[in-house]
Design a protein around this motif. Structure first.
Motif, PDB file in Angstrom:
ATOM      1  N   LEU A  45       0.841  -1.206   0.000  1.00 32.67           N
ATOM      2  CA  LEU A  45       0.000   0.000   0.000  1.00 32.67           C
ATOM      3  C   LEU A  45       0.871   1.249   0.000  1.00 32.67           C
ATOM      4  O   LEU A  45       0.611   2.200  -0.747  1.00 32.67           O
ATOM      5  N   VAL A  46       1.912   1.221   0.841  1.00 25.84           N
ATOM      6  CA  VAL A  46       2.788   2.381   0.970  1.00 25.84           C
ATOM      7  C   VAL A  46       3.532   2.630  -0.354  1.00 25.84           C
ATOM      8  O   VAL A  46       3.747   3.767  -0.750  1.00 25.84           O
ATOM      9  N   THR A  47       3.885   1.564  -1.057  1.00 30.14           N
ATOM     10  CA  THR A  47       4.565   1.706  -2.350  1.00 30.14           C
ATOM     11  C   THR A  47       3.613   2.233  -3.430  1.00 30.14           C
ATOM     12  O   THR A  47       3.970   3.115  -4.212  1.00 30.14           O
ATOM     13  N   LEU A  48       2.396   1.691  -3.464  1.00 36.70           N
ATOM     14  CA  LEU A  48       1.481   2.051  -4.562  1.00 36.70           C
ATOM     15  C   LEU A  48       0.806   3.412  -4.350  1.00 36.70           C
ATOM     16  O   LEU A  48       0.390   4.051  -5.313  1.00 36.70           O
ATOM     17  N   SER A  49       0.692   3.849  -3.095  1.00 36.57           N
ATOM     18  CA  SER A  49      -0.040   5.089  -2.808  1.00 36.57           C
ATOM     19  C   SER A  49       0.433   6.274  -3.646  1.00 36.57           C
ATOM     20  O   SER A  49      -0.379   6.918  -4.318  1.00 36.57           O
ATOM     21  N   ASP A  72      -1.356   2.611  12.315  1.00 38.99           N
ATOM     22  CA  ASP A  72      -0.434   3.609  12.881  1.00 38.99           C
ATOM     23  C   ASP A  72       0.571   4.078  11.842  1.00 38.99           C
ATOM     24  O   ASP A  72       0.923   5.251  11.786  1.00 38.99           O
ATOM     25  N   ARG A  73       1.022   3.140  11.027  1.00 40.26           N
ATOM     26  CA  ARG A  73       2.008   3.469  10.002  1.00 40.26           C
ATOM     27  C   ARG A  73       1.423   4.496   9.016  1.00 40.26           C
ATOM     28  O   ARG A  73       2.078   5.473   8.660  1.00 40.26           O
ATOM     29  N   ILE A  74       0.181   4.265   8.597  1.00 40.55           N
ATOM     30  CA  ILE A  74      -0.455   5.173   7.628  1.00 40.55           C
ATOM     31  C   ILE A  74      -0.710   6.536   8.277  1.00 40.55           C
ATOM     32  O   ILE A  74      -0.453   7.586   7.666  1.00 40.55           O
ATOM     33  N   GLN A  86      -3.319   9.727   1.681  1.00 41.35           N
ATOM     34  CA  GLN A  86      -4.732   9.827   2.066  1.00 41.35           C
ATOM     35  C   GLN A  86      -5.544   8.715   1.390  1.00 41.35           C
ATOM     36  O   GLN A  86      -6.693   8.478   1.753  1.00 41.35           O
ATOM     37  N   ASN A  87      -4.956   8.099   0.390  1.00 44.47           N
ATOM     38  CA  ASN A  87      -5.704   7.122  -0.416  1.00 44.47           C
ATOM     39  C   ASN A  87      -5.484   5.676   0.020  1.00 44.47           C
ATOM     40  O   ASN A  87      -5.916   4.758  -0.665  1.00 44.47           O
ATOM     41  N   ILE A  88      -4.786   5.452   1.150  1.00 44.65           N
ATOM     42  CA  ILE A  88      -4.578   4.067   1.606  1.00 44.65           C
ATOM     43  C   ILE A  88      -5.120   3.895   3.028  1.00 44.65           C
ATOM     44  O   ILE A  88      -5.098   4.827   3.826  1.00 44.65           O
ATOM     45  N   ALA A  89      -5.588   2.686   3.304  1.00 43.48           N
ATOM     46  CA  ALA A  89      -6.135   2.383   4.626  1.00 43.48           C
ATOM     47  C   ALA A  89      -6.107   0.876   4.834  1.00 43.48           C
ATOM     48  O   ALA A  89      -5.894   0.109   3.885  1.00 43.48           O
ATOM     49  N   VAL A  90      -6.308   0.480   6.093  1.00 46.99           N
ATOM     50  CA  VAL A  90      -6.336  -0.946   6.408  1.00 46.99           C
ATOM     51  C   VAL A  90      -7.604  -1.251   7.198  1.00 46.99           C
ATOM     52  O   VAL A  90      -8.112  -0.403   7.928  1.00 46.99           O
ATOM     53  N   LEU A  91      -8.096  -2.455   6.994  1.00 45.42           N
ATOM     54  CA  LEU A  91      -9.303  -2.893   7.688  1.00 45.42           C
ATOM     55  C   LEU A  91      -9.038  -4.279   8.248  1.00 45.42           C
ATOM     56  O   LEU A  91      -8.551  -5.152   7.530  1.00 45.42           O
ATOM     57  N   ARG A  92      -9.377  -4.465   9.537  1.00 44.49           N
ATOM     58  CA  ARG A  92      -9.210  -5.805  10.099  1.00 44.49           C
ATOM     59  C   ARG A  92     -10.458  -6.614   9.805  1.00 44.49           C
ATOM     60  O   ARG A  92     -11.550  -6.308  10.296  1.00 44.49           O
ATOM     61  N   THR A  93     -10.305  -7.616   8.984  1.00 40.70           N
ATOM     62  CA  THR A  93     -11.436  -8.493   8.708  1.00 40.70           C
ATOM     63  C   THR A  93     -10.944  -9.828   8.167  1.00 40.70           C
ATOM     64  O   THR A  93      -9.765  -9.993   7.853  1.00 40.70           O
ATOM     65  N   ASN A  94     -11.869 -10.771   8.068  1.00 44.45           N
ATOM     66  CA  ASN A  94     -11.563 -12.052   7.444  1.00 44.45           C
ATOM     67  C   ASN A  94     -11.956 -11.964   5.975  1.00 44.45           C
ATOM     68  O   ASN A  94     -13.140 -11.989   5.638  1.00 44.45           O
ATOM     69  N   ALA A  95     -10.953 -11.846   5.114  1.00 44.46           N
ATOM     70  CA  ALA A  95     -11.206 -11.652   3.684  1.00 44.46           C
ATOM     71  C   ALA A  95     -11.907 -12.851   3.059  1.00 44.46           C
ATOM     72  O   ALA A  95     -12.476 -12.750   1.972  1.00 44.46           O
ATOM     73  N   MET A  96     -11.862 -14.005   3.725  1.00 42.75           N
ATOM     74  CA  MET A  96     -12.510 -15.190   3.159  1.00 42.75           C
ATOM     75  C   MET A  96     -14.014 -15.172   3.417  1.00 42.75           C
ATOM     76  O   MET A  96     -14.732 -16.043   2.965  1.00 42.75           O
ATOM     77  N   LYS A  97     -14.494 -14.207   4.177  1.00 45.11           N
ATOM     78  CA  LYS A  97     -15.907 -14.234   4.559  1.00 45.11           C
ATOM     79  C   LYS A  97     -16.744 -13.048   4.135  1.00 45.11           C
ATOM     80  O   LYS A  97     -17.937 -13.207   3.889  1.00 45.11           O
ATOM     81  N   TYR A  98     -16.177 -11.856   4.120  1.00 47.28           N
ATOM     82  CA  TYR A  98     -17.047 -10.680   4.077  1.00 47.28           C
ATOM     83  C   TYR A  98     -16.889  -9.776   2.860  1.00 47.28           C
ATOM     84  O   TYR A  98     -17.420  -8.667   2.863  1.00 47.28           O
ATOM     85  N   GLU A 190       9.502  -6.922  -3.973  1.00 43.31           N
ATOM     86  CA  GLU A 190      10.224  -6.365  -2.820  1.00 43.31           C
ATOM     87  C   GLU A 190       9.423  -5.399  -1.968  1.00 43.31           C
ATOM     88  O   GLU A 190       9.904  -4.949  -0.931  1.00 43.31           O
ATOM     89  N   SER A 191       8.220  -5.006  -2.395  1.00 43.50           N
ATOM     90  CA  SER A 191       7.506  -3.953  -1.659  1.00 43.50           C
ATOM     91  C   SER A 191       7.071  -4.390  -0.280  1.00 43.50           C
ATOM     92  O   SER A 191       6.981  -3.579   0.635  1.00 43.50           O
ATOM     93  N   THR A 192       6.755  -5.675  -0.135  1.00 43.86           N
ATOM     94  CA  THR A 192       6.192  -6.098   1.150  1.00 43.86           C
ATOM     95  C   THR A 192       7.263  -6.691   2.057  1.00 43.86           C
ATOM     96  O   THR A 192       8.332  -7.129   1.619  1.00 43.86           O
ATOM     97  N   GLU A 193       6.920  -6.720   3.326  1.00 43.71           N
ATOM     98  CA  GLU A 193       7.825  -7.218   4.351  1.00 43.71           C
ATOM     99  C   GLU A 193       8.112  -8.704   4.120  1.00 43.71           C
ATOM    100  O   GLU A 193       9.236  -9.167   4.314  1.00 43.71           O
TER     101      GLU A 193
END
Ligand code: SAM
Length: 219
Positions: A45-49, A72-74, A86-98, A190-193
């Protein structure tokens, strides 16, 4: 447990300005178009923003501490770089369900599955984030011609993903030439940890990219 997750009944019921405070000032609010599934620590996200400042992007992450970290990072990036991130965010959820609770049909332009958990044991394969049931759900939230990016250090998992996408009527795989023309592909490594960890451990990296098609164009 699932009762811990808050999710809207319908995408319109969700207040997106909580995730993208700058949206509040926009008269014509945009929708999320890029989705990083299992975003981990948020490096993509930080790379693509800054590459796509006009596209809204969301990371989905199931682990509380990890999604808190990305949040916190964003926030810190927004303070350090006014008017950026301003165009990136994170959401805690189960991507397999919702997913259909959060996204309209055909809303997403890009989905990312970077170094998904491999779930090596056969009995656990149904937990893989790519499987034939979930592919239909991904096809539903993706726009026609939308792109799905995958990368893994696990050869068998790459083969599994290629097999399932190719078997699905609504996806086709991009050729090497098509991948070279897409500036995002080189950022997958390489963008992600997790990608950086694989590099440190001298692991292999297998990329596969797919396009959402209409049934017609495949038959
Ligand atoms: N994509 C990141 C990267 O490349 O650094 C993280 C890769 S990590 C190996 C896989 C991530 O997917 C973990 O952070 C895990 O918590 C998350 N995850 C696994 N299942 C998930 C699910 N059902 N919904 C959301 N996130 C999930």
């Amino acid at each position: 447990a699932d009762h811990c997750f808050d999710y809207p009944v319908h995408p319109d019921d969700f207040d997106w300005s909580v995730l993208y405070p700058a949206l509040k000032e926009t008269l014509n609010p945009k929708q999320v178009e890029f989705l990083d599934v299992g975003c981990g620590y948020g490096g993509l996200l930080v790379t693509l923003s800054p590459m796509y400042p006009d596209s809204y992007m969301l990371g989905l992450e199931i682990r509380v501490k990890v999604s808190d970290y990305v949040n916190d990072r964003i926030k810190a990036l927004r303070v350090q770089h006014p008017n950026q991130y301003q165009n990136i965010a994170v959401l805690r959820t189960n991507a397999m369900k919702y997913l259909p609770n959060f996204f309209h049909k055909g809303q997403l332009k890009k989905m990312f599955f970077l170094y998904p958990d491999p779930h090596f044991k056969r009995a656990k394969h149904k937990w893989r984030i790519i499987n034939k049931w979930l592919l239909s759900e991904y096809a539903y939230v993706l726009a026609e011609h939308g792109i799905v990016y995958t990368i893994t250090d696990v050869k068998d998992l790459n083969a599994w993903m290629v097999l399932h996408f190719n078997e699905h009527a609504l996806f086709e795989m991009l050729s090497e030439e098509e991948m070279k023309l897409d500036p995002i592909v080189e950022k997958l490594y390489e963008s992600t940890e997790e990608g950086q960890k694989v590099t440190r451990n001298h692991g292999d990296k297998f990329v596969a990219v797919f396009r959402r098609i209409s049934i017609k164009s495949k038959t």
